[in-house]
Design a protein around this motif. Structure first.
Motif, PDB file in Angstrom:
ATOM      1  N   TRP A  42       0.831  -1.202   0.000  1.00 54.77           N
ATOM      2  CA  TRP A  42       0.000   0.000   0.000  1.00 54.77           C
ATOM      3  C   TRP A  42       0.872   1.261   0.000  1.00 54.77           C
ATOM      4  CZ3 TRP A  42      -0.964  -2.686   4.930  1.00 54.77           C
ATOM      5  CH2 TRP A  42      -0.468  -2.038   6.057  1.00 54.77           C
ATOM      6  N   ALA A  45       1.183   2.028  -3.710  1.00 54.91           N
ATOM      7  CA  ALA A  45      -0.047   2.621  -4.248  1.00 54.91           C
ATOM      8  C   ALA A  45      -0.174   4.077  -3.827  1.00 54.91           C
ATOM      9  CB  ALA A  45      -1.262   1.830  -3.769  1.00 54.91           C
ATOM     10  N   ALA A  46       0.131   4.357  -2.562  1.00 49.34           N
ATOM     11  CA  ALA A  46       0.010   5.729  -2.059  1.00 49.34           C
ATOM     12  C   ALA A  46       1.023   6.657  -2.722  1.00 49.34           C
ATOM     13  CB  ALA A  46       0.181   5.742  -0.537  1.00 49.34           C
ATOM     14  N   TYR A  78     -10.748   4.095   1.807  1.00 53.03           N
ATOM     15  CA  TYR A  78     -10.267   3.591   3.096  1.00 53.03           C
ATOM     16  C   TYR A  78     -11.326   3.774   4.174  1.00 53.03           C
ATOM     17  CZ  TYR A  78      -5.230   2.531   2.750  1.00 53.03           C
ATOM     18  OH  TYR A  78      -4.026   1.949   2.502  1.00 53.03           O
ATOM     19  N   TYR A 105      -7.830  -4.817  -4.529  1.00 53.25           N
ATOM     20  CA  TYR A 105      -6.668  -4.037  -4.981  1.00 53.25           C
ATOM     21  C   TYR A 105      -6.363  -4.382  -6.437  1.00 53.25           C
ATOM     22  CZ  TYR A 105      -1.816  -2.160  -4.372  1.00 53.25           C
ATOM     23  OH  TYR A 105      -0.640  -1.458  -4.458  1.00 53.25           O
ATOM     24  N   SER A 109      -6.667  -1.795  -9.655  1.00 54.02           N
ATOM     25  CA  SER A 109      -5.522  -1.581 -10.548  1.00 54.02           C
ATOM     26  C   SER A 109      -5.908  -1.858 -11.999  1.00 54.02           C
ATOM     27  CB  SER A 109      -4.355  -2.488 -10.143  1.00 54.02           C
ATOM     28  OG  SER A 109      -3.904  -2.192  -8.836  1.00 54.02           O
ATOM     29  N   ALA A 132      -8.580   1.538  -3.292  1.00 49.77           N
ATOM     30  CA  ALA A 132      -8.432   1.900  -1.886  1.00 49.77           C
ATOM     31  C   ALA A 132      -9.323   1.071  -0.969  1.00 49.77           C
ATOM     32  CB  ALA A 132      -8.717   3.384  -1.692  1.00 49.77           C
ATOM     33  N   LEU A 135      -7.260  -1.793  -0.197  1.00 47.34           N
ATOM     34  CA  LEU A 135      -6.190  -1.425   0.720  1.00 47.34           C
ATOM     35  C   LEU A 135      -6.714  -1.236   2.139  1.00 47.34           C
ATOM     36  CD1 LEU A 135      -4.088   1.083  -1.418  1.00 47.34           C
ATOM     37  CD2 LEU A 135      -3.563  -1.280  -0.861  1.00 47.34           C
ATOM     38  N   SER A 136      -7.945  -0.750   2.264  1.00 51.65           N
ATOM     39  CA  SER A 136      -8.542  -0.581   3.587  1.00 51.65           C
ATOM     40  C   SER A 136      -8.686  -1.925   4.300  1.00 51.65           C
ATOM     41  CB  SER A 136      -9.906   0.100   3.467  1.00 51.65           C
ATOM     42  OG  SER A 136     -10.476   0.313   4.740  1.00 51.65           O
ATOM     43  N   GLU A 139      -5.032  -3.007   5.179  1.00 52.45           N
ATOM     44  CA  GLU A 139      -4.378  -2.268   6.269  1.00 52.45           C
ATOM     45  C   GLU A 139      -5.106  -2.451   7.590  1.00 52.45           C
ATOM     46  OE1 GLU A 139      -2.473   2.092   7.321  1.00 52.45           O
ATOM     47  OE2 GLU A 139      -3.277   1.716   5.318  1.00 52.45           O
ATOM     48  N   SER A 170       7.035   2.633  -0.939  1.00 51.54           N
ATOM     49  CA  SER A 170       6.865   4.011  -1.401  1.00 51.54           C
ATOM     50  C   SER A 170       7.944   4.380  -2.403  1.00 51.54           C
ATOM     51  CB  SER A 170       6.903   4.964  -0.201  1.00 51.54           C
ATOM     52  OG  SER A 170       5.868   4.678   0.713  1.00 51.54           O
TER      53      SER A 170
END
Length: 454
Positions: A42, A45-46, A78, A105, A109, A132, A135-136, A139, A170
Motif C-alpha cells: 500500500w 499505491a500511495a 479507506y 486491490y 488496478s 483503496a 487497501l482498507s 491495512e 513508497s
C-alpha cells in the motif's frame, strides 16, 4: 488456551501458541514477514498518487485543490471500507480479509486500463476508490495483525518494524512513476503550452496511457501475493474469553468505543498524522517545481524519493531509540522538531524549503505505528480489537482532508511554501498527544484477560 489444532486453510503451518487474549507466546517469523510485506504494497499505491496528482493537474488543467481529489477518492475508499473490514475479520479471519483486500486491490488496478481509454478524470478517481477499498481491508487487518503476532509487550515495536517496510514500497512506487510515467526534457506544462487542437489532445492521451505502466507490475505482484497467502497458514489471533460484551454487534461495539475518551483522542491524533504524511508527500513535487521552474517532473520526483528515504531512516532510528526510551517520548521529540522545521519553512521560502520537506518526512517516522498501538491499548475489552483497529484505520480520512486544505491554501496565497503552514496544526496535535499521555499514562487494558469486562 492452545488453539493451534483448530482448522485452518493453507499448507505451510505456523509455529507458536495462541493465547486467550489473541496474542501469541512467540512471533511466527514467516507469517510476521508476510504480513509486513503487505505494508510496502500500500506504500507503493500511495506514492503513485503523488505522481498522479502532478500528472493529472497538468493534463486535465486542474487547480491545486482539484488535483488533491486524487487523495480524497483514495482515502474515502479507506474510510468507507474500514468498518466492513472489521466485520469481515470478526466473522472470518485476518487472513481471509487480507486475501479479499488483495483481490479488490487487483480489480482497482485493472480499472486503470478502461479509465485511460475513457480519458476522464472521474473514471480514474473511481479506479482509485475501488483500489483503496481493497487497501482498507488489507491495512485494517495488517496493522492489528502485526501487533498481535507475538507477545503483548512487544506490540509497538512489532508494528514499527512492519511499518519500516512501508517506505520501501513508497520508493518502489515513486521510481515506477518516475521512469514509466514522467519523461525527460521540459516539464509537462511547458510541453503542452506549445500544442493546440487535436495535437494537444493526442499528446494528453499519450501521457495518460503512461499512467498504466506501473499498474501492470503491481497486478503481477498482487497475483503472487494472493497465491502465497492462500498456501500459508496464519493464527486466528482472536481472544477466546467469552463475556457478555463479546456478543455485541458492530454498532454496539462502535458506541462503546466512542464513549472511551482516550480512544477517541487517539483516533483524532491519527487523523492529524495521516493528513500530515499524505499532504506533505502530495505536494513535495509541486513545491520543487514552483521553487525551481527549470526542473521537470522526472527530476522533481527525486525529492520525493529522498523524502521516503528520510522517512525510512527516521523510522529505523526511532525503532532503535524505542528499545531504551519510552515510545511516547520518542514521538514527542520527533513532533517538536517537525513543528520547528515547518516554522522555518514559512520563514525561509527559498528552495531550502524542499530540503526542509525532506527533513519533515524523516520526522514523521514513528508517528503512525506509535499512535496506533497507543490508541489500541486504551480499549477495555479484547473482543473490541478488530473494530477498534478498523476505527483507527478510518482516520486515514485525514489523508483526504489535509491535502485539500493545503491545496486550497496554496491557491489562496499563491505560495506552495506558505501552504505548509497547515502542518503546524498536525505536528502540534501529535506533540500534545504525546505530552499528555507521558504526564497522564493510561494503563494498557487490552491484555487483561482477568479484568471484569461484563
Amino acid at each position: 488456551m492452545d488453539r493451534y489444532k483448530s482448522r485452518r486453510f493453507g499448507f505451510i503451518k505456523f509455529r507458536g501458541r495462541e493465547l486467550d487474549t489473541g496474542y501469541m507466546d512467540k512471533t511466527p517469523v514467516l507469517q510476521f514477514v508476510l504480513v509486513s510485506l503487505l505494508f510496502p504494497m500500500w506504500g507503493a499505491a500511495a506514492s503513485l498518487n503523488d505522481i498522479l496528482i502532478t500528472q493529472f493537474k497538468t493534463i486535465f488543467n486542474l487547480s491545486n485543490f482539484a488535483s488533491a481529489y486524487v487523495q480524497s477518492a483514495f482515502f474515502l475508499g479507506y474510510f468507507i471500507m474500514a468498518i466492513p473490514a472489521s466485520y469481515l475479520i470478526k466473522r472470518t479471519s485476518y487472513k481471509f480479509t487480507i486475501v479479499v483486500g488483495l483481490i479488490l486491490y487487483l480489480v482497482g488496478s485493472s480499472l486503470f486500463f478502461p479509465a485511460s481509454a475513457a480519458a476522464t478524470y472521474g473514471f480514474f478517481l473511481v479506479a482509485l476508490f475501488v483500489l483503496a477499498t481493497g487497501l482498507s481491508l488489507i491495512e485494517t487487518s495488517a496493522d492489528t495483525f502485526s501487533a498481535l503476532l507475538g507477545q503483548e509487550k512487544g506490540r509497538t515495536l512489532r508494528l514499527n518494524i512492519s511499518q519500516t517496510f512501508l517506505p520501501i514500497g513508497s520508493i518502489a512506487g515513486i521510481l515506477l512513476g518516475k521512469y514509466l510515467i514522467f519523461t525527460n526534457g521540459d516539464n509537462l506544462e511547458t510541453q503542452l503550452k506549445g500544442l493546440s487542437g487535436s495535437v494537444k489532445i493526442a499528446f494528453g492521451e499519450k501521457a495518460l496511457r503512461k499512467t498504466l505502466l506501473p499498474y501492470r507490475y503491481m497486478i503481477i505482484a498482487l497475483i503472487v501475493m494472493i497465491v502465497i497467502f492462500l498456501i500459508v497458514q496464519f493464527p486466528k489471533s482472536k481472544p477466546s474469553i467469552t463475556t457478555k460484551k463479546s456478543q455485541e454487534n458492530i454498532g454496539q461495539t462502535v458506541v462503546s468505543l466512542l464513549k472511551n475518551k482516550d480512544f477517541c483522542y487517539g483516533m483524532f491524533t491519527e487523523f492529524m498524522y495521516v493528513g500530515l504524511q499524505v499532504s506533505v508527500w502530495s505536494f513535495t513535487i509541486r513545491l520543487a517545481l514552483t521553487l525551481n521552474s527549470s526542473l521537470n517532473e522526472r527530476n522533481a520526483s527525486n525529492f520525493v524519493i529522498y523524502s521516503y528515504i528520510a522517512f525510512f531512516v527516521g523510522r529505523v532510528i526511532a525503532d532503535y531509540l524505542m528499545r531504551t526510551i519510552p515510545h511516547l517520548k520518542v514521538l514527542l521529540t520527533y513532533s517538536v522538531l517537525g513543528f520547528i522545521a515547518i516554522a522555518y519553512m514559512l520563514i525561509d521560502r527559498s528552495f531550502n524549503g524542499v530540503y526542509v520537506a525532506i527533513l519533515v518526512s524523516g520526522l514523521m517516522g514513528p508517528g503512525y505505528a506509535t499512535i496506533y498501538t497507543e490508541t489500541l491499548s486504551f480499549i477495555k475489552n479484547p473482543h473490541h480489537t478488530e473494530t477498534a483497529g478498523a476505527m483507527i484505520v478510518m482516520m486515514v480520512i485525514g489523508g483526504a482532508f489535509w491535502p485539500l486544505a493545503q491545496g486550497w491554501l496554496a491557491d489562496l496565497t499563491g505560495s506552495m511554501s506558505l501552504s505548509f503552514a497547515v502542518h503546524l496544526l498536525t505536528f502540534g496535535a501529535m506533540a500534545i498527544f504525546s505530552y499528555h499521555y507521558i504526564k497522564h499514562p493510561v494503563k494498557s487494558q487490552l491484555l487483561g484477560a482477568s479484568e471484569n469486562v461484563d
